[in-house]
Design a protein around this motif. Structure first.
Motif, PDB file in Angstrom:
ATOM      1  N   SER A 135      34.488  24.002  29.228  1.00  0.00           N
ATOM      2  CA  SER A 135      33.893  25.169  29.967  1.00  0.00           C
ATOM      3  C   SER A 135      32.374  25.213  29.879  1.00  0.00           C
ATOM      4  O   SER A 135      31.719  25.821  30.214  1.00  0.00           O
ATOM      5  CB  SER A 135      34.360  26.537  29.578  1.00  0.00           C
ATOM      6  N   ILE A 194      31.005  31.738  38.458  1.00  0.00           N
ATOM      7  CA  ILE A 194      32.158  31.084  37.647  1.00  0.00           C
ATOM      8  C   ILE A 194      33.197  31.065  38.808  1.00  0.00           C
ATOM      9  O   ILE A 194      34.132  30.000  38.533  1.00  0.00           O
ATOM     10  CB  ILE A 194      32.357  32.250  36.473  1.00  0.00           C
ATOM     11  N   LEU A 197      35.308  27.702  39.430  1.00  0.00           N
ATOM     12  CA  LEU A 197      36.631  27.394  39.090  1.00  0.00           C
ATOM     13  C   LEU A 197      37.602  27.119  40.210  1.00  0.00           C
ATOM     14  O   LEU A 197      38.564  26.666  40.073  1.00  0.00           O
ATOM     15  CB  LEU A 197      37.214  28.547  38.391  1.00  0.00           C
ATOM     16  N   ILE A 221      34.645  32.692  27.572  1.00  0.00           N
ATOM     17  CA  ILE A 221      35.101  31.743  28.821  1.00  0.00           C
ATOM     18  C   ILE A 221      35.715  30.692  28.518  1.00  0.00           C
ATOM     19  O   ILE A 221      36.577  30.026  28.950  1.00  0.00           O
ATOM     20  CB  ILE A 221      33.731  31.555  29.409  1.00  0.00           C
ATOM     21  N   GLY A 222      35.105  30.055  27.170  1.00  0.00           N
ATOM     22  CA  GLY A 222      36.048  28.943  26.771  1.00  0.00           C
ATOM     23  C   GLY A 222      37.368  29.111  26.070  1.00  0.00           C
ATOM     24  O   GLY A 222      38.471  28.492  26.390  1.00  0.00           O
ATOM     25  N   ARG A 276      39.749  29.555  28.946  1.00  0.00           N
ATOM     26  CA  ARG A 276      40.317  28.045  29.391  1.00  0.00           C
ATOM     27  C   ARG A 276      41.322  27.618  28.651  1.00  0.00           C
ATOM     28  O   ARG A 276      42.265  26.647  29.002  1.00  0.00           O
ATOM     29  CB  ARG A 276      39.165  27.337  29.468  1.00  0.00           C
ATOM     30  N   ALA A 290      37.451  33.571  34.405  1.00  0.00           N
ATOM     31  CA  ALA A 290      37.981  32.351  33.485  1.00  0.00           C
ATOM     32  C   ALA A 290      39.525  32.407  33.387  1.00  0.00           C
ATOM     33  O   ALA A 290      40.197  31.335  33.169  1.00  0.00           O
ATOM     34  CB  ALA A 290      37.427  32.387  32.159  1.00  0.00           C
TER      35      ALA A 290
END
Length: 469
Positions: free
Chosen positions: A77, A181, A185, A326-327, A330, A384
């Motif tokens: 990400s 975002i 995605l 956000i990471g 994922r 996310a």
């Protein structure tokens, strides 16, 4: 008994970090339970929704393995995370110049003799546009100005939130600038569909203004009909005298900084639509333009180099946790993919929708996100988490990804206004001295109206085959 009730702790949602950690562990457990399955994948990388098979063996992902995927989630990400960090840092510097505050104070002072209705309309237009192009929970700082504004017009404290937080949230929730975002995605070009979303933002702005003006006229005729439930606010205003909107000068520096602030988005949109050779180039350009805009604004405001650096660092730090989340989000999708349960979940979710009109499916998607939104109020975190699931759903249903992005925006945009889990909302209530339940009572009707109108809009956009290009 009453003492026990007082001591009883109120229900409170867990911190977003623990929600994400819980989701990761839940998905890890589900890889042991849900049958592994896969769709066939076409040459262009898209899912073939007509060809799904269970693989026959499980591919469980242990909790330890799930934690090992955290690094992969953060690295995977990285582009989005860095873009979000720089965006926060840039806005932090521009806010520190004081230009936006000065502009709003100046405009309010200059317009105070133009008549109540005109002043309210212009105030809301300014706030919607501010929210649409630079919204965030830092705009809670505008509520005290809204209080002065409301007292000046002899309106209740709810109007202090209505002309500030409510208006900025309408812009933030429907404007063209917060879809970085979800578009990334969904593999949709960044800022594509800008023109249509700009129109949509203005439509909802008009709806918001009509609702606010209806309420203003109602309590002007009969103050007892205030959503505050009493007229103590009016007594307080009469006893303390008329609030004074202080004079504020707008300098040439402020004007130039405002031009830079709004102009950077025009430049970024133009580049992304007409010049960018690929999505990565757009992100590279965006980071560069926002950083240059921040530095230029700081220098024009006569901030020292150290001051610019400090404010940039503060803005960066303020978005660091958002980047981490956000990471982490994922990682949820990585666990589902490695455990081969993502396609199984998508297959079973979409089976009932396959025979439905695509417009109805888009409405359903909007409604589901609207229900989830108060639980995970952060738009970036929610995108996310959900987009890795929504993307294969849209591919299976044959739905245009741009429609899915718009469904996400509508679902995310309106329930924020009444979310008890969103700091922006409850913080504004605290700043205005309005009990949350009173605000909820005032805002709930317009939230329902806006959601219903968004259903009509998303159906129409699907019907005309809107691609956003």
């Amino acid at each position: 008994m009453s003492e026990a009730k007082k001591d009883r702790k109120k229900f409170k949602l867990p911190h977003l970090m623990w929600i994400l950690m819980g989701l990761i562990l839940i998905m890890s457990a589900l890889t042991y339970i849900i049958p592994a399955g896969e769709f066939a994948v076409l040459e262009d990388g898209k899912i073939d929704g007509t060809s799904f098979n269970y693989v026959g063996t499980q591919s469980p992902v242990s909790p330890l393995r799930a934690l090992f995927l955290m690094q992969d989630g953060l690295v995977g990400s990285a582009v989005i995370i860095m873009t979000v960090l720089v965006g926060g840092a840039s806005i932090g510097v521009i806010l520190a110049t004081g230009a936006i505050d000065n502009f709003l104070s100046w405009a309010t002072f200059k317009l105070q003799d133009k008549g109540q209705n005109t002043l309210i309309v212009i105030m809301m237009v300014m706030m919607v546009y501010l929210g649409g192009f630079g919204g965030g929970d830092f705009l809670i700082a505008l509520v005290p100005m809204g209080l002065v504004f409301a007292r000046k017009l002899k309106l209740d404290p709810i109007m202090a939130i209505a002309v500030t937080t409510f208006a900025t949230m309408v812009g933030f929730g429907t404007g063209p600038n917060k879809l970085l975002i979800p578009q990334n995605l969904m593999d949709v070009p960044v800022y594509s569909g800008f023109g249509m979303r700009f129109i949509i933002m203005n439509v909802f702005m008009v709806i918001a203004i009509v609702y606010v003006m209806w309420y203003v006229n109602k309590i002007k005729k009969d103050p007892s009909k205030s959503a505050m439930g009493d007229t103590e606010w009016l007594t307080s205003i009469n006893e303390s005298g008329e609030a004074v909107i202080k004079e504020s000068k707008l300098t040439l520096r402020d004007i130039i900084i405002m031009i830079i602030f709004f102009g950077q988005y025009v430049v970024i949109v133009y580049y992304s639509i007409f010049l960018a050779p690929n999505a990565l180039a757009t992100y590279n350009f965006l980071v560069a333009v926002q950083t240059v805009s921040a530095i230029a604004s700081g220098l024009i405001a006569k901030m020292s180099w150290d001051k610019i650096g400090d404010e940039y660092a503060k803005g960066l730090a303020g978005m660091a946790f958002v980047g981490f989340i956000i990471g982490m989000a994922r990682v949820v999708s990585l666990v589902m993919a490695e455990g081969k349960i993502l396609h199984t979940i998508v297959y079973n979710m979409t089976k009932p929708l396959m025979s439905l009109d695509r417009g109805i499916s888009a409405i359903g998607l909007t409604g589901i996100i609207a229900i989830i939104n108060p639980i995970i109020p952060s738009a970036s975190s929610k995108a996310a988490i959900l987009m890795p699931i929504i993307k294969p759903i849209t591919e299976v249903l044959g739905m245009n990804p741009q429609i899915a992005v718009q469904a996400f925006q509508f679902g995310d945009g309106f329930t924020n206004i009444i979310s008890p889990a969103l700091g922006w909302t409850v913080g504004s209530c605290a700043a205005a001295g309005v009990p949350f339940q009173k605000w909820f009572k005032w805002a709930m009707p317009i939230v329902i109206i806006m959601i219903l109108i968004s259903f009509v809009m998303i159906y129409f956009l699907n019907m005309i085959g809107w691609m956003g290009y």
